[in-house]
Design a protein around this motif. Structure first.
Motif, PDB file in Angstrom:
ATOM      1  N   THR A 394       0.723  -1.219   0.198  1.00 20.23           N
ATOM      2  CA  THR A 394       0.002   0.256   0.092  1.00 20.23           C
ATOM      3  C   THR A 394       0.792   1.153   0.101  1.00 20.23           C
ATOM      4  OG1 THR A 394      -1.839  -1.086   1.154  1.00 20.23           O
ATOM      5  CG2 THR A 394      -1.656   1.227   1.223  1.00 20.23           C
ATOM      6  N   PHE A 395       1.908   1.324   0.868  1.00 13.59           N
ATOM      7  CA  PHE A 395       2.609   2.647   1.025  1.00 13.59           C
ATOM      8  C   PHE A 395       3.908   2.634   0.455  1.00 13.59           C
ATOM      9  CE2 PHE A 395      -0.812   2.867   4.431  1.00 13.59           C
ATOM     10  CZ  PHE A 395      -1.057   3.845   4.295  1.00 13.59           C
ATOM     11  N   GLY A 396       4.432   1.258  -0.237  1.00 13.66           N
ATOM     12  CA  GLY A 396       5.587   1.647  -0.770  1.00 13.66           C
ATOM     13  C   GLY A 396       6.741   1.036   0.050  1.00 13.66           C
ATOM     14  N   THR A 397       7.917   0.531  -0.760  1.00 13.92           N
ATOM     15  CA  THR A 397       9.057   0.206  -0.017  1.00 13.92           C
ATOM     16  C   THR A 397      10.307   0.971  -0.924  1.00 13.92           C
ATOM     17  OG1 THR A 397       8.124  -2.280   0.776  1.00 13.92           O
ATOM     18  CG2 THR A 397      10.691  -1.806   0.585  1.00 13.92           C
ATOM     19  N   GLU A 398      11.111   1.485  -0.089  1.00 14.79           N
ATOM     20  CA  GLU A 398      12.060   2.451  -0.910  1.00 14.79           C
ATOM     21  C   GLU A 398      13.368   1.466  -0.759  1.00 14.79           C
ATOM     22  OE1 GLU A 398      12.663   5.951   1.049  1.00 14.79           O
ATOM     23  OE2 GLU A 398      10.558   6.775   0.571  1.00 14.79           O
ATOM     24  N   PRO A 399      14.388   1.421  -1.849  1.00 17.30           N
ATOM     25  CA  PRO A 399      15.392   0.653  -2.285  1.00 17.30           C
ATOM     26  C   PRO A 399      16.036   0.712  -0.814  1.00 17.30           C
ATOM     27  CG  PRO A 399      15.073   2.020  -4.110  1.00 17.30           C
ATOM     28  CD  PRO A 399      14.133   2.558  -2.899  1.00 17.30           C
ATOM     29  N   ALA A 400      16.504   1.559   0.244  1.00 19.42           N
ATOM     30  CA  ALA A 400      17.213   1.887   1.150  1.00 19.42           C
ATOM     31  C   ALA A 400      16.694   0.686   2.075  1.00 19.42           C
ATOM     32  CB  ALA A 400      17.279   3.069   1.715  1.00 19.42           C
ATOM     33  N   ASN A 740      25.249   3.135  -1.719  1.00 18.76           N
ATOM     34  CA  ASN A 740      24.822   4.314  -1.269  1.00 18.76           C
ATOM     35  C   ASN A 740      23.415   4.620  -2.230  1.00 18.76           C
ATOM     36  OD1 ASN A 740      24.067   7.148  -0.354  1.00 18.76           O
ATOM     37  ND2 ASN A 740      25.822   7.194   1.007  1.00 18.76           N
ATOM     38  N   HIS A 741      22.225   4.832  -1.507  1.00 12.58           N
ATOM     39  CA  HIS A 741      20.936   4.931  -2.168  1.00 12.58           C
ATOM     40  C   HIS A 741      21.007   6.320  -2.705  1.00 12.58           C
ATOM     41  CE1 HIS A 741      19.850   6.600   1.699  1.00 12.58           C
ATOM     42  NE2 HIS A 741      18.711   7.155   1.046  1.00 12.58           N
ATOM     43  N   LEU A 742      21.792   7.173  -2.664  1.00  6.07           N
ATOM     44  CA  LEU A 742      21.759   8.580  -2.923  1.00  6.07           C
ATOM     45  C   LEU A 742      22.779   8.723  -4.238  1.00  6.07           C
ATOM     46  CD1 LEU A 742      22.015  10.795   0.196  1.00  6.07           C
ATOM     47  CD2 LEU A 742      20.076   9.998  -1.167  1.00  6.07           C
ATOM     48  N   TYR A 743      23.544   7.712  -4.437  1.00 10.71           N
ATOM     49  CA  TYR A 743      24.428   7.540  -5.749  1.00 10.71           C
ATOM     50  C   TYR A 743      23.844   7.045  -7.179  1.00 10.71           C
ATOM     51  CZ  TYR A 743      28.096   8.246  -2.133  1.00 10.71           C
ATOM     52  OH  TYR A 743      28.729   8.824  -0.831  1.00 10.71           O
ATOM     53  N   PRO A 744      24.198   7.706  -8.146  1.00 13.81           N
ATOM     54  CA  PRO A 744      25.231   8.413  -8.534  1.00 13.81           C
ATOM     55  C   PRO A 744      25.262   9.931  -7.843  1.00 13.81           C
ATOM     56  CG  PRO A 744      24.317   7.608 -10.538  1.00 13.81           C
ATOM     57  CD  PRO A 744      23.707   7.112  -9.497  1.00 13.81           C
ATOM     58  N   ALA A 745      26.095  10.764  -7.484  1.00 13.33           N
ATOM     59  CA  ALA A 745      25.973  11.844  -7.037  1.00 13.33           C
ATOM     60  C   ALA A 745      27.408  12.595  -7.033  1.00 13.33           C
ATOM     61  CB  ALA A 745      25.439  12.022  -5.686  1.00 13.33           C
ATOM     62  N   PHE A 746      27.114  13.804  -7.127  1.00 15.96           N
ATOM     63  CA  PHE A 746      28.372  14.836  -7.058  1.00 15.96           C
ATOM     64  C   PHE A 746      28.204  15.618  -5.466  1.00 15.96           C
ATOM     65  CE2 PHE A 746      29.835  19.205  -7.906  1.00 15.96           C
ATOM     66  CZ  PHE A 746      31.186  18.913  -8.114  1.00 15.96           C
ATOM     67  N   ALA A 747      29.427  15.503  -5.068  1.00 12.04           N
ATOM     68  CA  ALA A 747      29.703  16.115  -3.632  1.00 12.04           C
ATOM     69  C   ALA A 747      30.513  17.351  -3.543  1.00 12.04           C
ATOM     70  CB  ALA A 747      30.406  15.072  -2.471  1.00 12.04           C
ATOM     71  N   CYS A 753      33.159  12.849  -7.208  1.00  8.78           N
ATOM     72  CA  CYS A 753      31.846  12.003  -7.934  1.00  8.78           C
ATOM     73  C   CYS A 753      31.866  10.593  -7.269  1.00  8.78           C
ATOM     74  CB  CYS A 753      32.263  11.980  -9.699  1.00  8.78           C
ATOM     75  SG  CYS A 753      32.054  13.533 -10.184  1.00  8.78           S
ATOM     76  N   TYR A 754      30.556  10.229  -6.854  1.00  7.97           N
ATOM     77  CA  TYR A 754      30.358   9.068  -6.442  1.00  7.97           C
ATOM     78  C   TYR A 754      29.246   7.998  -7.432  1.00  7.97           C
ATOM     79  CZ  TYR A 754      32.241  10.749  -2.096  1.00  7.97           C
ATOM     80  OH  TYR A 754      33.037  11.483  -1.072  1.00  7.97           O
ATOM     81  N   LEU A 755      29.794   6.791  -7.654  1.00  5.65           N
ATOM     82  CA  LEU A 755      28.937   5.923  -8.544  1.00  5.65           C
ATOM     83  C   LEU A 755      28.584   4.660  -7.542  1.00  5.65           C
ATOM     84  CD1 LEU A 755      31.483   5.528 -11.559  1.00  5.65           C
ATOM     85  CD2 LEU A 755      29.718   7.402 -10.905  1.00  5.65           C
ATOM     86  N   GLN A 756      27.349   4.362  -8.018  1.00  2.00           N
ATOM     87  CA  GLN A 756      26.621   3.416  -7.307  1.00  2.00           C
ATOM     88  C   GLN A 756      27.225   1.919  -7.300  1.00  2.00           C
ATOM     89  OE1 GLN A 756      24.887   1.826  -4.629  1.00  2.00           O
ATOM     90  NE2 GLN A 756      23.600   3.505  -5.164  1.00  2.00           N
ATOM     91  N   LYS A 757      27.442   1.328  -6.395  1.00  2.00           N
ATOM     92  CA  LYS A 757      28.310   0.031  -6.359  1.00  2.00           C
ATOM     93  C   LYS A 757      27.086  -1.162  -6.434  1.00  2.00           C
ATOM     94  CE  LYS A 757      31.798  -2.788  -3.995  1.00  2.00           C
ATOM     95  NZ  LYS A 757      32.878  -2.724  -2.816  1.00  2.00           N
ATOM     96  N   GLU A 758      25.966  -0.961  -5.645  1.00  2.00           N
ATOM     97  CA  GLU A 758      24.806  -2.281  -5.925  1.00  2.00           C
ATOM     98  C   GLU A 758      23.510  -1.507  -6.544  1.00  2.00           C
ATOM     99  OE1 GLU A 758      22.585  -4.728  -5.429  1.00  2.00           O
ATOM    100  OE2 GLU A 758      24.374  -5.143  -4.274  1.00  2.00           O
ATOM    101  N   PRO A 759      23.327  -2.407  -7.540  1.00  2.00           N
ATOM    102  CA  PRO A 759      22.357  -2.090  -8.380  1.00  2.00           C
ATOM    103  C   PRO A 759      20.700  -2.066  -7.639  1.00  2.00           C
ATOM    104  CG  PRO A 759      23.714  -3.558  -9.491  1.00  2.00           C
ATOM    105  CD  PRO A 759      24.095  -3.666  -8.193  1.00  2.00           C
ATOM    106  N   LEU A 760      20.649  -2.737  -6.584  1.00  2.00           N
ATOM    107  CA  LEU A 760      19.425  -2.668  -5.928  1.00  2.00           C
ATOM    108  C   LEU A 760      19.125  -1.480  -5.150  1.00  2.00           C
ATOM    109  CD1 LEU A 760      19.064  -6.284  -4.364  1.00  2.00           C
ATOM    110  CD2 LEU A 760      17.982  -5.359  -6.455  1.00  2.00           C
TER     111      LEU A 760
END
Length: 792
Positions: A394-400, A740-747, A753-760
């Motif tokens: 009903t309310f969803g499940t976020e990746p984190a 990190n669930h916020l990547y890819p991102a620029f700090a 620059c940070y890239l995502q290591k885990e596709p989920l």
């Protein structure tokens, strides 16, 4: 005349009394002996039974000396019985002669009884003796054969050290200690021997290599796939009502709803069929397991159906069943754990073993309760088949919250997350976050005639309160804004009660009690205003009210409600902030149909009431909540969503030789290059990708909406490279890859620059003032936010 000694008479008479019972006793002993013999030998030589080890001889057979000793004792006993019977038989002959009197002639076909009995006993004794000799020979041969078999296979029943099966030896150790912990192991033939462990771990599970001496023809013979059948739209839902079952108030409610909407489903199927044209659709076999209706989960909803309890979940499930059936797919519905086990092929036991057969369903729709039940009873098969599961959430499940390791390490662990599914496998009631799939439900659609009748029959000063449970009316401060409303409008309620009016409902409110759905619809068609108290969140009723020509008035939340400050959201797998009672109505419908005001501000509230009374609206229903819109959406999901296909490798930091992206002419975002090589087979189509760099502290969901687009998480892998930052002219002094669930991102600061290591963990949700997130966006069809322009 024969004379007999008187003492002899007494002895003969005693023998006459005791002889016949003794004969019966002897015959019984003989019969018992034969039965015992057959049972003993049959049991010893039936070692290869279902559930026994198919490669060894039972230990009872190894006890050869004991078996031969028993046979010898039985033979000796029978010989002793023969000797004693010989003397007794003579006495019987004398007795027979005495009873015959002077008639010494026997019939030609009748011999003295003793002679026949003696022959039978002697035959039994001889047979026992012969059997003892044969058993002795067989046991000697069996011992010799077993010693050779054990010698030849001892090495083959040791856990092999194969690098392709690194867990084999550990699993064998576990089986030695725990194979009796679940009866399902014995069901698959495990009997405590090394070979049975290895056979199970190689043929039922897959932790050990196949044994070379095993005949695996049967195991390798995969069942032939059933011929593909084309799905055909259905318009008659009578069979669906039978499939849904009965016996629960929840099911009765769902069946009534489905029956009431049959005509609308049929019309929607006709429209979608015309839209799809000659598109080929394979019929899917689908299991629908409604876990929250099972007794094991408490079935908390059924008792509350007739008492004003929340019906949103049952509305959605009824519409899901109808949509799947109308689309022409094969459907099986379960609302009990026993039915679930039977349909899945769960082996007897406690759920440690895999299923006994390949899963016969292409898709499984369930909820969190059903998900837990399947994991408990499917063993390793759950991991194998979980890609076919769709979770109605009903309310969803976020990746984190979905990624178990990440949630545990970073404080996102709750009672409802950590399943490591593709986030798109969670299907929500409203489009909360694009990380999940928007399933939705249906509101009744009015034809033009009905719309005109409603507009002519509206009462300009009638309001209906959203809330059928008395607890909803306990809101502090409600008397103040209800008092203001009462100055301008007549207020109606539909609060459940049994014997007396609920004290929480003010006296000036006209309470109708709990109304059946058709009567509630009629009440909405007369009312001008439908007002919410702030709870329940995001239910179907506001959309029904708007579809029936009401204006929906709701409270603005300041600060927004979330798991950080509100008990209702605490423990739910989402960090979403809710700024009003019904965010979808506020953001996707809005004025003039939806008004969101601060109920604590009396002046703002009263001004809104005055403005609403002057406002005229037509009945309105977003396309995605019509029968056709829901059919279209579920059709697209079934046709295009495949989470069982292994995703392509995500190579953080990889620099592709020819980038598929180009910087847009206004230099604000990335687009898919028109002259790029053919876009990969992705759904939604990759050429609809648009990528923006979000402002610090902004989530991708909001960033895409700012540009009139929708965040599309399936596009993240295309952006997860240093090249995307370079094309956006972002100065990366360094590039790192992390979970990190916020990547890819620029700090900033630091120009990192940070890239995502885990596709989920690719996620549209979430923000941090430290990061500027790289966000993939796409277009969407008008009135169908779940689908892009080319997604159907």
């Amino acid at each position: 005349m024969i004379t007999v000694n008187p003492d002899g008479k007494i002895m003969v008479r005693r023998c006459l009394v005791t002889l016949r019972p003794f004969r019966l006793f002897v015959l019984g002993i003989g019969f018992f002996t034969l039965c015992f013999l057959m049972t003993s030998l049959g049991g010893q030589f039936s070692a290869r039974r279902l559930g026994d080890s198919p490669f060894t001889i039972r230990t009872e057979v190894m006890g050869g000396p004991e078996s031969r000793g028993i046979l010898r004792k039985m033979s000796d006993l029978l010989e002793l019985m023969v000797k004693r019977m010989d003397a007794l038989a003579r006495l019987e002959n004398v007795s027979e002669l005495h009873r015959a009197g002077g008639d010494l002639h026997f019939p030609a076909d009748r011999m003295p009884p003793g002679a026949g009995l003696m022959e039978r006993i002697q035959a039994i004794a001889q047979n026992v003796s012969d059997i003892a000799v044969k058993v002795d020979q067989i046991l000697r041969h069996s011992l010799l054969l077993h010693s050779k078999v054990s010698e030849g296979r001892r090495d083959q029943c040791e856990a092999p050290s194969d690098p392709k099966f690194p867990d084999c030896s550990g699993k064998v150790e576990w089986m030695r200690a725990r194979w009796t912990s679940d009866p399902c192991y014995a069901f698959f033939g495990v009997d405590g021997t090394e070979c049975s462990f290895l056979i199970y771990l190689s043929e039922v599970e897959w932790f050990c290599p196949p044994l070379p001496w095993r005949n695996r023809t049967a195991a390798q013979r995969a069942p032939k796939p059933l011929p593909k059948v084309q799905a055909v739209f259905r318009s008659n839902l009578s069979h669906l009502l039978d499939v849904m079952g009965s016996g629960k108030e929840s099911l009765i409610f769902m069946k009534k709803r489905t029956k009431r909407l049959t005509a609308q489903w049929a019309l929607a199927a006709q429209r979608l069929a015309q839209k799809l044209g000659a598109t080929q659709r394979d019929q899917k076999q689908i299991l629908v397991h409604i876990g929250f209706l099972t007794e094991e989960s408490g079935d908390v909803f059924s008792p509350r159906v007739l008492k004003g309890g929340p019906l949103g979940e049952m509305v959605q499930w009824a519409d899901i069943l109808a949509a799947l059936y109308v689309l022409g797919h094969g459907l099986r519905v379960t609302v009990s754990l026993k039915e679930l086990q039977s349909n899945l092929g769960v082996p007897p036991g406690r759920g440690s073993c895999p299923l006994t057969m390949p899963l016969p369903f292409d898709l499984i729709y369930t909820d969190y309760h059903g998900l837990q039940q399947m994991k408990q009873h499917m063993g390793l098969s759950f991991k194998k088949y979980r890609c076919r599961i769709r979770v109605i959430d009903t309310f969803g499940t976020e990746p984190a919250y979905n990624h178990e390791e990440y949630a545990t390490l970073h404080g996102y662990r709750t009672n409802w997350g950590y399943w490591n599914l593709n986030p798109k496998q969670f299907m929500t009631m409203f489009p909360h976050t694009p990380d999940n799939s928007f399933m939705g439900f249906v509101s009744e659609e009015l034809n033009e005639t009905e719309k005109q009748l409603i507009k002519g029959g509206k009462a300009s000063n009638m309001a209906v309160v959203y809330g059928k449970e008395a607890s909803i009316w306990k809101l502090q401060g409600k008397e103040k804004f209800l008092g203001i409303l009462n100055k301008y409008m007549e207020i109606h309620g539909t609060v459940y009660y049994e014997s007396q009016r609920p004290p929480e409902v003010p006296a000036f409110v006209k309470n109708h009690g709990l109304l059946p759905q058709p009567e509630f619809q009629q009440l909405l068609r007369k009312a001008k205003l439908f007002i919410g108290f702030g709870f329940p969140y995001e239910g179907p009723a506001p959309l029904e009210a708007i579809a029936n020509g009401c204006i929906f008035l709701q409270s603005r939340f300041s600060p927004p409600h979330s798991s950080l400050n509100h008990e209702f959201f605490r423990g739910k797998p989402t960090s979403r902030e809710v700024f009003s009672q019904h965010p979808y109505a506020e953001n996707f419908i809005g004025k003039p149909h939806v008004w969101t005001v601060d109920y604590n501000n009396s002046e703002e509230f009263e001004a809104a009431i005055k403005a609403i009374m002057r406002t005229q609206v037509d009945p309105y229903l977003p396309y995605e909540y019509t029968c056709e819109g829901m059919l279209e959406r579920i059709h697209a999901y079934i046709q295009h969503q495949d989470f069982c296909v292994a995703p392509g490798p995500t190579l953080p930091g990889a620099h592709t030789p020819q980038s598929p992206f180009v910087l847009a002419p206004n230099a604000t975002h990335l687009e898919w290059a028109q002259n790029a090589s053919l876009a990969p087979a992705a759904w939604p189509p990759a050429h609809s990708l648009r990528a923006w760099l979000a402002a610090p502290g902004r989530a991708c969901t909001d960033t895409c909406l700012d540009h009139g687009l929708i965040c599309e998480p399936s596009f993240f892998p295309f952006l997860n490279s240093q090249d995307a930052f370079l094309k956006l002219q972002v100065p990366c002094d360094s590039t790192e890859s992390e979970m990190n669930h916020l990547y890819p991102a620029f700090a900033q600061p630091g120009q990192e620059c940070y890239l995502q290591k885990e596709p989920l963990l690719f996620s549209c949700a979430g923000s941090n003032t430290k990061y500027r997130r790289l966000c993939p966006c796409r277009d969407f069809r008008k009135g169908q936010v779940a689908l892009c322009q080319g997604c159907l």
